[in-house]
Design an enzyme around this catalytic site. Structure first.
Site, PDB file in Angstrom:
ATOM      1  NE  ARG A  78      -0.778  -7.188   6.987  1.00 51.79           N
ATOM      2  CZ  ARG A  78       0.155  -9.206   7.537  1.00 51.79           C
ATOM      3  NH1 ARG A  78       1.327  -9.151   7.167  1.00 51.79           N
ATOM      4  NH2 ARG A  78      -0.743  -9.823   7.764  1.00 51.79           N
ATOM      5  CD  GLU A 101       0.084  -7.151  -0.195  1.00 51.07           C
ATOM      6  OE1 GLU A 101      -0.362  -8.343  -0.222  1.00 51.07           O
ATOM      7  OE2 GLU A 101       1.273  -6.849   0.113  1.00 51.07           O
ATOM      8  CG  HIS A 112       2.239 -10.426   1.367  1.00 43.75           C
ATOM      9  ND1 HIS A 112       1.473  -9.526   1.409  1.00 43.75           N
ATOM     10  CD2 HIS A 112       2.597 -11.231   2.525  1.00 43.75           C
ATOM     11  CE1 HIS A 112       1.491  -9.921   3.246  1.00 43.75           C
ATOM     12  NE2 HIS A 112       2.670 -10.469   3.533  1.00 43.75           N
TER      13      HIS A 112
END
Length: 325
Positions: A241, A270, A289
């Site tokens: 994360r 993000e 991601h």
């Protein structure tokens, strides 16, 4: 007479096999978009009559959302992590939370290794050099990088994904170190990995891979002091994360040359903005991601999330219930 199907709300369009599972057993309403996250107002409206909610890591399921869903009995997240969900608020209402572990373990470990190798061997930098016409005559120190084979691999957070990352290190004849909240004798027996304090792991490792969960205890755990302990030849990889890392301090550390390079799949915020300082650095490999982003894995995650929700709503057992802490 047919029993009334439980009402569920889905926050994004999922692959058809997952939606088919839900439609067979539930009355389904969904935010019928693939790329666009659900707006807050639509989320609050969507959960108003829902008994079940299937959500993504991009959805903030906080007290307001839970309060707006008086009939809610189950939340299923299509992810392993659930730091976007207020678990205390769910527990106060007796709402069950499920996740999708295991199915993305190997896929995410593969990406960690892809980032590790790409950063160590300057793959993206080399591609850009060719693309921009900068590839000149060969010379002995042209595009030199760092070795991975036979070096020391340190994994922070040796859960399912961390173990898979370490296991791959055996094939590269690496010395294996790990850091968890506590030592794990079974892991040590299985892989020959050695437990280290975080400080010692950082100072001894040639590659540091972060696979730890995001909690209040781990938020911001990597900053200037931690990067200063790393070798000037080391590679830092984060597939866990983004908020585990203080990004401004990582940028400064990379500019100063310690660590030598980084591979990042996750970020504090993000999506990453186009003018982010990380994008100015040549010693960083970035991916958006995509740790679990293979066709097979994303399909299995979606179907498992649907199966979890159906099981809870119909009183059937599921092994993927997140325990209340």
């Amino acid at each position: 007479m047919n029993a009334v199907k439980p009402r569920v709300f889905v926050t994004r369009r999922l692959p058809d096999p997952a939606l088919a599972i839900l439609h067979e057993h539930c009355t389904v309403t969904l935010w019928d978009q693939i790329e666009v996250p659900i707006p807050r107002a639509e989320l609050l409206r969507g959960v108003a009559e829902a008994e079940g909610l299937l959500c993504l890591i991009t959805d903030r399921i906080d007290r307001d959302v839970i309060a707006a869903a008086p009939s809610l009995r189950a939340v299923s997240i299509m992810a392993v992590g659930y730091d976007n969900i207020d678990r205390a608020a769910l527990a106060a209402r007796g709402i069950t939370l499920t996740n999708t572990p295991d199915v993305l373990t190997e896929t995410t470990a593969d990406l960690a290794w892809a980032l590790m190798l790409a950063a160590a061997r300057r793959v993206v930098e080399g591609h850009k050099l060719i693309e921009q016409g900068g590839w000149g005559p060969w010379h002995p120190m042209q595009m030199v990088g760092q070795d991975i084979y036979g070096r020391t691999l340190g994994v922070v957070g040796a859960g399912r994904i961390g173990r898979a990352v370490l296991r791959r290190g055996q094939g590269f004849a690496m010395r294996l170190l790990y850091h968890n909240r506590r030592p794990d004798p079974r892991l040590e027996a299985e892989l020959g990995a050695v437990y280290r304090s975080l400080d010692d792991l950082l100072s001894e490792s040639d590659v540091v891979v972060v696979t730890a969960p995001l909690t209040e205890a781990t938020r911001g755990m990597f900053g200037a002091a931690q990067f200063a302990r790393m070798k000037p030849t080391s590679v830092f990889v984060n597939v866990a994360r983004g908020p585990l890392v203080r990004e401004d301090e990582l940028v400064a550390a990379l500019r100063a040359g310690r660590p030598w390079a980084a591979g990042l799949d996750v970020f504090e915020r993000e999506p990453l903005v186009p003018d982010h300082p990380l994008l100015t650095l040549s010693n960083v490999v970035l991916t958006p991601h995509i740790g679990s982003a293979t066709v097979a894995t994303r399909l299995r995650m979606a179907t498992l999330a649907a199966e979890n929700l159906v099981a809870v709503l119909h009183g059937q057992p599921t092994p993927h219930i997140v325990p209340v802490e």
